[in-house]
Design an enzyme around this catalytic site. Structure first.
Site, short mmCIF file in Angstrom:
data_model
loop_
_atom_site.label_atom_id
_atom_site.label_comp_id
_atom_site.label_asym_id
_atom_site.label_seq_id
_atom_site.Cartn_x
_atom_site.Cartn_y
_atom_site.Cartn_z
CB THR A 1 -0.83 -0.09 1.29
OG1 THR A 1 -1.64 -1.24 1.19
CG2 THR A 1 -1.66 1.11 1.58
NE ARG B 1 -8.39 -8.14 2.15
CZ ARG B 1 -7.45 -7.24 2.36
NH1 ARG B 1 -7.26 -6.27 1.49
NH2 ARG B 1 -6.70 -7.28 3.44
CB THR C 1 1.09 -0.29 4.98
OG1 THR C 1 1.48 -1.44 4.20
CG2 THR C 1 2.29 0.20 5.77
N1 ASP Z 1 -3.36 -3.01 4.28
C1 ASP Z 1 -3.54 -3.43 2.91
C2 ASP Z 1 -4.75 -4.33 2.84
O1 ASP Z 1 -4.91 -5.18 3.69
C3 ASP Z 1 -2.35 -4.15 2.33
C4 ASP Z 1 -1.01 -3.48 2.50
O2 ASP Z 1 -0.83 -2.62 3.33
O3 ASP Z 1 -0.08 -3.84 1.77
O4 ASP Z 1 -5.49 -4.21 1.90
#
Ligand code: ASP
Length: 295
Positions: A163, A191, A213
């Protein structure tokens, strides 16, 4: 006597995901993030609002194709590109978000439009796409050619490149936070993680701006971003203590990741408990940091 307007020095924090891989050279991303911090610094020095700066930085990250957000998104297990993004303006506690958005180049700009042009906070799926179309947002003509599919070959459910997010503090002392993602690799169709959930993956009020994240489900289950803010405001904890306590809760639920947080006093925290995190910052002293921090 008229009260003097308080003028503050701006600050900015950026992350490119808490899923840095072992043995991978992220030199390009580090250089890119440094450039983004310089962009944010120049915008804020020129009088831009924290909201404008945070959205501009995240939109650049989406457009770069270097992170798993915007152009760098990876498809879900149904082969669809469903993107999540959210923005929050600390001065007003206004928020806008999109979840499972398909077909648009800059999800963070759609999220901002939700905040500013609708009476709602979160649009999902076909409703989000319809809203984006009505707002004249840039559509993606051919997804297979548009998306760069960063790290597509990595295992399902992992974070890997991750993210993106930004927290900004402007000269008037206003805060804003923005987060954008394609979510974890090969997520199920439909999702939605923490990134577009206000209070989970993003938060901004008058005290602190936060972007998270990590394994989104666990960030949702402990309201990670809002929890940090409430630890500061109601629990009177220090920023460092509050940030680390939130990640401890995420870990206790079986997740991991990181977050960036910036207070109205210009204090910065960017902890993580994954293997590594891409992160960068402009401090109120004017120092720039850009790195992939590893444990
Ligand atoms: N937090 C994000 C999610 O679960 C993924 C990420 O931070 O890479 O969609």
């Amino acid at each position: 006597m008229p009260r003097k307007l308080s003028r503050k020095r701006p600050a900015l924090v950026v992350h490119g995901g808490a899923g840095a891989l072992r043995g991978v050279d992220y030199g390009r991303e580090v250089t890119h993030m440094r450039g983004l911090v310089e962009l944010g610094r120049d915008l804020l020095a020129g009088g831009a609002s924290a909201l404008d700066a945070a959205v501009a930085v995240v939109a650049e990250m989406e457009a770069s194709g270097l992170y798993v957000a915007g152009r760098g998104a990876s498809p879900n297990e149904g082969g669809l590109y469903e993107l999540d993004a959210a923005v929050m303006d600390g001065a007003t506690q206004g928020a806008g978000a999109v979840a499972a958005l398909q077909g648009f180049a800059a999800p963070i700009r759609v999220a901002r439009a939700v905040m500013e042009k609708s009476r709602h906070v979160l649009f999902a799926g076909t409703g989000a796409a319809r809203f984006a179309r009505e707002q004249g947002m840039t559509p993606i003509a051919d997804p297979e050619r548009w998306f760069t599919r960063v790290g597509y070959e990595t295992p399902a459910g992992t974070l890997e490149t991750g993210t993106v997010g930004c927290a900004a503090l402007d000269k008037r002392g206003r805060l804003a936070a923005a987060t954008s993602t394609a979510g974890v690799f090969r997520k199920a169709v439909g999702r939605v993680g923490d990134s577009p959930i206000v209070g989970a993956g993003v938060w901004a009020d008058r005290t602190v701006a936060v972007s998270c994240t990590g394994t989104g489900e666990m960030f949702v289950r402990c309201a990670a971003a809002a929890q940090l803010a409430f630890r500061l405001r109601l629990g009177r904890q220090s920023l460092a203590r509050a940030a680390s306590a939130v990640l401890t809760e995420v870990k206790a639920l079986g997740g991991n990741g990181g977050l960036i947080a910036l207070t109205s006093q210009g204090e910065i925290a960017m902890p993580f408990n994954s293997y590594g995190m891409k992160r960068a910052a402009l401090t109120i002293e004017g120092e720039i940091i850009a790195e992939v921090a590893r444990r």
